[in-house]
Scaffold this motif. Structure first.
Motif, short mmCIF file in Angstrom:
data_model
loop_
_atom_site.label_atom_id
_atom_site.label_comp_id
_atom_site.label_asym_id
_atom_site.label_seq_id
_atom_site.Cartn_x
_atom_site.Cartn_y
_atom_site.Cartn_z
N LEU A 118 22.56 -33.78 29.09
CA LEU A 118 22.30 -35.14 28.61
C LEU A 118 22.84 -35.36 27.21
O LEU A 118 23.27 -36.46 26.87
CB LEU A 118 20.79 -35.43 28.68
CG LEU A 118 20.20 -35.50 30.09
CD1 LEU A 118 18.73 -35.90 30.03
CD2 LEU A 118 20.98 -36.49 30.97
N THR A 119 22.82 -34.32 26.39
CA THR A 119 23.42 -34.44 25.06
C THR A 119 24.93 -34.66 25.17
O THR A 119 25.52 -35.49 24.47
CB THR A 119 23.13 -33.17 24.23
OG1 THR A 119 21.71 -33.02 24.09
CG2 THR A 119 23.77 -33.27 22.85
N LYS A 120 25.54 -33.90 26.07
CA LYS A 120 26.98 -34.05 26.32
C LYS A 120 27.29 -35.45 26.85
O LYS A 120 28.25 -36.10 26.41
CB LYS A 120 27.41 -32.99 27.33
CG LYS A 120 28.84 -33.07 27.79
CD LYS A 120 29.11 -31.98 28.83
CE LYS A 120 30.51 -32.08 29.42
NZ LYS A 120 30.74 -31.03 30.45
N PHE A 121 26.47 -35.92 27.77
CA PHE A 121 26.66 -37.26 28.34
C PHE A 121 26.53 -38.33 27.25
O PHE A 121 27.37 -39.24 27.15
CB PHE A 121 25.64 -37.50 29.45
CG PHE A 121 25.58 -38.92 29.93
CD1 PHE A 121 26.50 -39.40 30.84
CD2 PHE A 121 24.60 -39.78 29.46
CE1 PHE A 121 26.44 -40.72 31.27
CE2 PHE A 121 24.53 -41.09 29.88
CZ PHE A 121 25.45 -41.56 30.80
N ALA A 122 25.48 -38.22 26.44
CA ALA A 122 25.25 -39.22 25.39
C ALA A 122 26.39 -39.22 24.38
O ALA A 122 26.83 -40.29 23.92
CB ALA A 122 23.92 -38.95 24.70
N TYR A 123 26.88 -38.05 24.01
CA TYR A 123 27.98 -37.97 23.04
C TYR A 123 29.21 -38.69 23.57
O TYR A 123 29.90 -39.38 22.82
CB TYR A 123 28.30 -36.50 22.76
CG TYR A 123 29.45 -36.33 21.79
CD1 TYR A 123 29.25 -36.46 20.41
CD2 TYR A 123 30.73 -36.02 22.25
CE1 TYR A 123 30.31 -36.30 19.52
CE2 TYR A 123 31.79 -35.87 21.37
CZ TYR A 123 31.58 -36.02 20.01
OH TYR A 123 32.63 -35.87 19.14
#
Length: 358
Positions: A118-123
């Protein structure tokens, strides 16, 4: 012209926003397992841009606001999501994500894996307007949130902060209240309810919606046209009743005062909840939804299970054959060149030559 005209009394036209759950897991081989119906577009791969474009075109015509895309981070799904984002952006079509927090055996994924994804997606996508559905953050539903402890959810929330608009997928009001302060709302994926045997089920949706709105959250209520997952180990069967199941479930969703309705599904063919134009149902369910939403029935008459756009998988075999012939021709040319006498050798060539071993 629709293959199944919608009665004027089927349901009132409503301005409610509607999203359809959308799956990008399909390979051509997927269609040989646990399927009793197939898309009119043929047995496609989720990599095909032409299929994505056609899906979005049909959905927009029917009045659907966007897709809720089933995703977790893998090289294949990341690539497919990126392609869908590009096409949806060009079409001014909205996307949200339902993050698959359980594995194939329905066991919860490690929290660090979910936080990483999710961090990767948000970035990558937090500033992309295609994901700005209700505010200026991407909307993500955490599928399987009920399998995680409150401490695990709190840990994830600390990891990702407010970078995404995170919805739970809790299945009743009490369960949502347990974690309400850690989420921005709830989206219940209830594909297997049977309105004929559980006529009071909308009360459950009303209770969830009230619990979500009491905390100022976003509530996405479910509606499905039918369900049958026996080929993948399920036992429940919900007949479509020639569209009446979908009408009743959509009305039940609206009764809970949702912020949006989540239609289950665009293309979940393994559970037989699809509304995508198909061999068995053609445009019947997309037509029904268009009647409810004030959209228009998409024209699907030019498609059949035997016919695909020229870039579709139906053309894969000719392309492969052509490629093989091209390679074979190239090898033959190299072989012939290798057989030519080598003037630098005293014997004029002959014997073993490197070209013949290529």
């Amino acid at each position: 012209m629709s293959s199944s005209p919608v009665s004027a009394a089927a349901a009132p036209t409503t301005p409610i926003r509607v999203f359809a759950y959308y799956y990008i897991w399909f390979d051509v081989s997927s269609w040989s397992r646990a399927k009793t119906d197939f898309p009119l577009l043929g047995r496609y791969s989720s990599d095909e841009r032409v299929v994505m474009r056609q899906h979005i075109s049909w959905a927009k015509q029917a009045g659907i606001s966007g897709f809720i895309v089933s995703w977790k981070s893998t090289p294949t799904l990341d690539r497919r999501l990126a392609r869908l984002v590009t096409i949806a952006t060009a079409s001014r079509f909205r996307l949200a994500v339902i993050y698959e927090g359980l594995d194939f055996e329905r066991r919860p994924l490690p929290v660090f894996r979910i936080a990483h994804d999710l961090t990767k997606f948000a970035y990558r996508y937090r500033t992309n307007p295609v994901f700005h559905v209700f505010d200026r953050r991407p909307l993500v539903i955490w599928s399987g949130s009920w399998k995680f402890t409150r401490a695990q959810i709190a840990r994830l929330r600390r990891e990702i902060g407010d970078s995404i608009y995170l919805l739970a997928s809790e299945r009743n009001a009490a369960a949502y209240r347990r974690v309400a302060d850690l989420f921005d709302g709830d989206a219940y994926y209830w594909s297997s309810v049977n309105p004929s045997t559980y006529p009071d089920y909308p009360k459950k949706l009303v209770a969830i919606g009230a619990a979500v709105h009491a905390r100022g959250g976003l509530w996405i209520a479910p509606a499905a046209p039918g369900f049958d997952a026996r080929l993948i180990g399920g036992k429940t069967v919900v007949g479509r009743a020639d569209g009446n199941t979908f009408r009743r479930e959509f009305a039940g969703a609206l009764a809970s005062s949702p912020d949006a309705v989540g239609v289950i599904s665009w293309n979940e063919f393994s559970e037989n909840s699809q509304i995508e134009p198909s061999v068995r149902y053609r445009d019947r369910y997309l037509s029904l939804l268009a009647g409810v939403l004030g959209g228009r029935t998409p024209a699907v008459g030019g498609f059949s299970s035997e016919g695909r756009p020229a870039t579709g998988t139906e053309y894969g075999l000719p392309l492969i054959v052509g490629f093989v012939l091209l390679v074979a021709g190239a090898i033959l040319v190299v072989f012939r060149r290798g057989r030519r006498p080598d003037s630098s050798r005293p014997d004029g060539g002959g014997g073993d030559n490197v070209g013949s071993r290529t």
